[in-house]
Design a protein around this motif. Sequence first.
Motif, PDB file in Angstrom:
ATOM      1  N   GLY A 384       0.854  -1.325  -0.002  1.00 60.94           N
ATOM      2  CA  GLY A 384       0.028   0.049  -0.042  1.00 60.94           C
ATOM      3  C   GLY A 384       0.805   1.406   0.066  1.00 60.94           C
ATOM      4  N   ALA A 522      -8.660  -3.601   9.578  1.00 59.72           N
ATOM      5  CA  ALA A 522      -8.576  -4.457   8.309  1.00 59.72           C
ATOM      6  C   ALA A 522      -9.981  -4.762   7.893  1.00 59.72           C
ATOM      7  N   ASP A 524     -12.488  -6.115   4.672  1.00 66.37           N
ATOM      8  CA  ASP A 524     -12.679  -6.918   3.271  1.00 66.37           C
ATOM      9  C   ASP A 524     -11.204  -6.677   2.677  1.00 66.37           C
ATOM     10  N   ARG A 526      -8.916  -4.730   2.732  1.00 62.12           N
ATOM     11  CA  ARG A 526      -8.174  -3.435   2.911  1.00 62.12           C
ATOM     12  C   ARG A 526      -7.685  -3.514   4.410  1.00 62.12           C
ATOM     13  N   THR A 528      -5.751  -0.616   6.983  1.00 60.87           N
ATOM     14  CA  THR A 528      -5.155   0.716   7.208  1.00 60.87           C
ATOM     15  C   THR A 528      -4.366   0.685   8.778  1.00 60.87           C
ATOM     16  N   GLU A 544      -1.958   2.434   3.872  1.00 60.44           N
ATOM     17  CA  GLU A 544      -3.265   2.077   3.513  1.00 60.44           C
ATOM     18  C   GLU A 544      -2.823   1.091   2.266  1.00 60.44           C
ATOM     19  N   GLY A 545      -3.611  -0.071   2.262  1.00 60.31           N
ATOM     20  CA  GLY A 545      -3.490  -0.834   1.151  1.00 60.31           C
ATOM     21  C   GLY A 545      -4.209  -2.147   1.395  1.00 60.31           C
ATOM     22  N   SER A 546      -3.582  -2.991   0.556  1.00 64.25           N
ATOM     23  CA  SER A 546      -4.291  -4.456   0.506  1.00 64.25           C
ATOM     24  C   SER A 546      -3.502  -5.216   1.411  1.00 64.25           C
ATOM     25  N   TYR A 547      -4.449  -6.182   2.085  1.00 67.98           N
ATOM     26  CA  TYR A 547      -4.076  -7.387   2.910  1.00 67.98           C
ATOM     27  C   TYR A 547      -4.250  -8.580   2.484  1.00 67.98           C
TER      28      TYR A 547
END
Lengths: 563, 344, 348
Positions: A384, A522, A524, A526, A528, A544-547
Amino acid sequence: MVSRRLAPWATAALAFVSAAPGVAQDADADLAQALEDEARQVALVARLSESVAAVFPGEDPGQGGGSGVLIDPRGYVLTNFHVSGVAQVLTVGLSDGRTYRARLLGIDPGGDIALLRLIDERTFRAVPLGDSDSLQVGERVYAMGNPFLLAEDYTPTVTEGVISGLHRYRDASGSSDLVYGDSIQIDASINPGNSGGPLFRGDGTLLGINGLGGFRPDRGRVNVGVGFAASINQIKNFLWDLRACRQCQHGTMNATVRDQTTPTGQTQLVVDAIGRESAAYRAGLRLGDVLRTFNGVELSNQNHLLTYVSRLPAGRRVRLGVERAREDGAGVFEVEASFRLEPLWSGPRRGEWRPDPDLVTAETEGLLAAYRATSPARAYAVEGTLTRADGTSVRQLIRVDGLRVRVETGTLGEAQVEVYDGAEGWVQRSGEAPQALPPARRDQLAGTRHALLGAQDPEQQRSLAALELTGGDALGAQRVARLEVRDQAGRKRLLYFDALDLGFAGLAYPQGEGWVEERWRAVDGRLTVTRVDFESGALLETLEGSYAPGPQPEGSFAPEEVR
Amino acid sequence: MRLTCFAVLGVALGAPLAAQSRDEGALERVTKRAIERVAVGVVEIEALGGLEEAFQAPTNEAGAEEGILARKGFKQAYGPSTGLVVREDGWILTSTFFLRRKPRHLIVTTHDGKSYLATLAGQDEARALCLLKVQAKGLTPVTWAAPEALRVGRYAIALGRGLGYEHLAVSRGIVSGLNRIGGRALQSSAAISPMNYGGPLVSLEGEVLGILVPLSMQGGQASVEIYDSGIGFAIPAVDAVAAIPRLSKAGVLRPGFLGVVPDPLSQDGVRIAQVSPGSPAAQAGLEPGDTITAVGERAVERAWQLRHALGAHYAGDEVELSVSRGTERKTLTLTLGAPPGAGK
Amino acid sequence: MNSRGPVRRTLGCALGLTLCATLPAFGQAIDPLERAWPAVVKVYGAGGFQGVPAYGSGVIVDARGFVLTAWSIALRTPSLRAVDVDGRSYPAVIWRADPGLGVALLKLELPVGGLGAAKVELRPLALGRSEAVSPGDTIYTLGNPFGFVYGAERVAVQRGVVTTVGAPQEDARVLNLPERLPRLILHDAPHNPGTQGGPLLTRSGELVGICGRIVESRATNTLLNFAVPTELLRDFVREAITWRSPNPDPPRPPAESAAGPPVTGLRLLRAHLVRSPLAYVERVVPESPAARAGFEPDDLVFRLAGRTIRSCRDYDQVLESLAAGQEVEVVVKRGPALITLRLRLEAP
């Protein structure tokens, strides 16, 4: 002679019908409506009664005592501290007419709350915690308990009334420590023995713990329709401390304020004393400042401020909106001060009351077992944007697998890769050769990984020096449990778990001179991550990003893989 | 699966927001009709003469604000009491509240203002009830509620004539508990005091759940401290009704006395800690260490259950006790006595 | 403090999301109360001595700053003031007092506007129809029991039902009740020092009474929670607000006639017996109204003109309150019977 219908009624009803045709039908509808509501009330009371306890310190029921309420099927009971005292063993009577042994876990002498746990294999009927901040004045409530120890069979007394007032600040004169900080005033009858008993809303949720009554000296020590319950939203702020078998400490700003009436008749709060060593002073609060807001809410008088401060434990971060006169006398300007409240020691003096360490261990293990049952990921990747406080941002990719972690920051040409492989660490910047990670950074990554794995995995837990539930905190609006972890190298971490689902919520670790608090959210896939200064809450950076949970490529953690 | 942790969430009990959906208007109208239905059977009782009131009126406002209780010479209330018409031919059930003054004349005034001289037919010292008789026909009796109508959490309207026969004093609460005061009384949060002792506790249907009595948790007659405190007591309809025929014949009914001190920690059967010498228990051969397991058909496991089982009986009643001593089990029949020092 | 810059930079960075749970405001109320609240003020007088509370409550009944409250000697102070729901404090004067009715009308000194003084808009509550109130009605009271809330804090709400409406027969035996209350509302909602002067509301929020001070019934040893019904206050308020200046001195009660009680010709047994306060007839004066009514010696007077007679003192009090010339019913106990006699009272 006992009958549901008798002649005199018939005549009364007849007279009524002839006097006002049509009214009788409405009357029937009214009666049906009222009886239906009443039946609901009867059913509610019957169900709630099963969760109401008669609490006796010691092993002998009937020797003084009060009331309590079951808030968890595993036998957790809330009561008043002035009921439990520091008795390690208590006897609890339930509406089944039986008595149970209970252990005292944590105490909150300042807020007059204690948490007990019944020693029994069975599960109990518990009541759900409500939201006392959503109440309306005038709303119907039920108080339950065992006034005057009237119930030989432990079936609770129920009284009904309305909310007289909300967010009342009352200190109980006579016992200087005791403060009903954010309390609910009710007109339902509260009498000696009701102490520690529950206050319920019409939907059966728990609103507070009744503990303070107004009395008139010329009427003896009985109810006069002015009772106070510690609000459940205040108690929620202390629940993890209680479960961690702590002696809870309420917070103080180490400053005093007084009400000042302005020429226009308004009341304002002026700081009239402040400790030079206090966190508030360090955060910039000064003598003569006018307090406008507390955590964003406008303040109207001293009681108002006291209500908000005293509903928070020591260590909770607060933010004050302050108005200060300009030195040149030309009007005022606004500043903010944000800091963590300092402890207002109350109750038994340090060392006078100690919980049984076995109880702390049991509660810690219980929490860990619940967390592990959520199947936390040992490996995951986060990709992210990292945004710093100065507004600059950069791409970041984090891979974690067990103890190992790889952090790639920046884009082509300006990237930096940090690796910790579980023992050693390297850092490589674009166009440079890999070199050993600075020890502070390596310790930072290592300490965090050891701490988290220890919470996830019983094997890893054994390799830690300490892992203990030490209380609660708040990450934003989220109430969290706090575990304190120390590994063999002496590195300390705080781990936070969301109180609602026991998911991982964040952690805190040392960095430079101070500490960083890191909050994870977390949703869905995503994620932070917010990093703030531990003391002031000042924002440091966000990611911030994908998990993506799951095993990471084996090679990513090897130094030679770094390009 | 995620375990719910500490706070038990999402287990909504009952209909959501039942309280808010409630129709206060319907409750108000039903309350008033219930009052209307019972009112005709609620009488005023004036007790004249007897012990003199020892009361000094304050001379100024400040003195009055002090409160009468703080003042010396305070004695029991002398105002009107309340009673229930239980039969059309002049039987009135009330509390013993005014008997303490040893009045010389009792005058009953019905809702329509008609007054009658009354005689004391009998009193129940265990339940603080007494029965009066007036020479009258065609009075309107109250309607008693069926035993199953008595449930904790029901609304309870207390009525009294403490302000005089032409004013019915109304207060409302709920049924707070059952089986209080040795199992003899129900408990209500309505304002209960000399204003309505002897009066009815009424359901929304206008039926009498119980009759208000000056019992107190400390034993003996309720004192001013608990007036209107949200803790008041009434004898349930079923017990009051059962007492009437006995009161009309017996004169004085006293609580049944067995003469044992139970072990408070008894769990499976009530272990006897002490037996009073000369008591019915002693005469029947009960000894410390014996365990009482039943009174008549009622099994007793804990001390309070024994108290409640005996509380249903009066002095002179014959009861059957199931007793075990070691491995030996037997059934004793004995006659309950009056508590030492009771009556004269 | 030279510059706000450093302060802002070091302190001001906390974001909203680092706050603790959103804090509640003082709380909302159920509908009918929400409407009444802005009209309730906390009243501060000069009591605090001999059990007379210095604090009370009041209701704004007119936007020009008129406040109804319960009469108390504590109001007689130059430092009298009232605090509204927003925490504004106003100096106040007694505009008119009527201790006989148990109420006083205060006038708040509103800021005149101009520099630094915001214009204040009071939100008064209209006097409702207390005539419609009857026993069993759900009611709410608003007030400041024990005086522990102040400033903008909201006063307490109590709920109850109407116990009775009217002039109870026992009123003469109630301590401290205002003397000239022809009608009052009793209720069972909690009533404590500081509640006096607050509004009595119906369940729909209509103002139907002003809570009175705490009184005790000697007959029952109970505290009576009474309110002065608004029907008795309409004229009082309407007239008083037309005045141009305060006139706090209470109206004088009508002078008592010095003539003494009406003549009956009954002589009660007033022997100085310790035990008998009862109103037994000792002698009936021949040719007197009592003789014509049929009284006999040894009759026990039980009721006179509808009032219960428990003692010779009761008899004297009731007789004094009756006018000569009228015929009243007297219930006496004669032997085993109660009989009703009609007695014509004569001028002394």
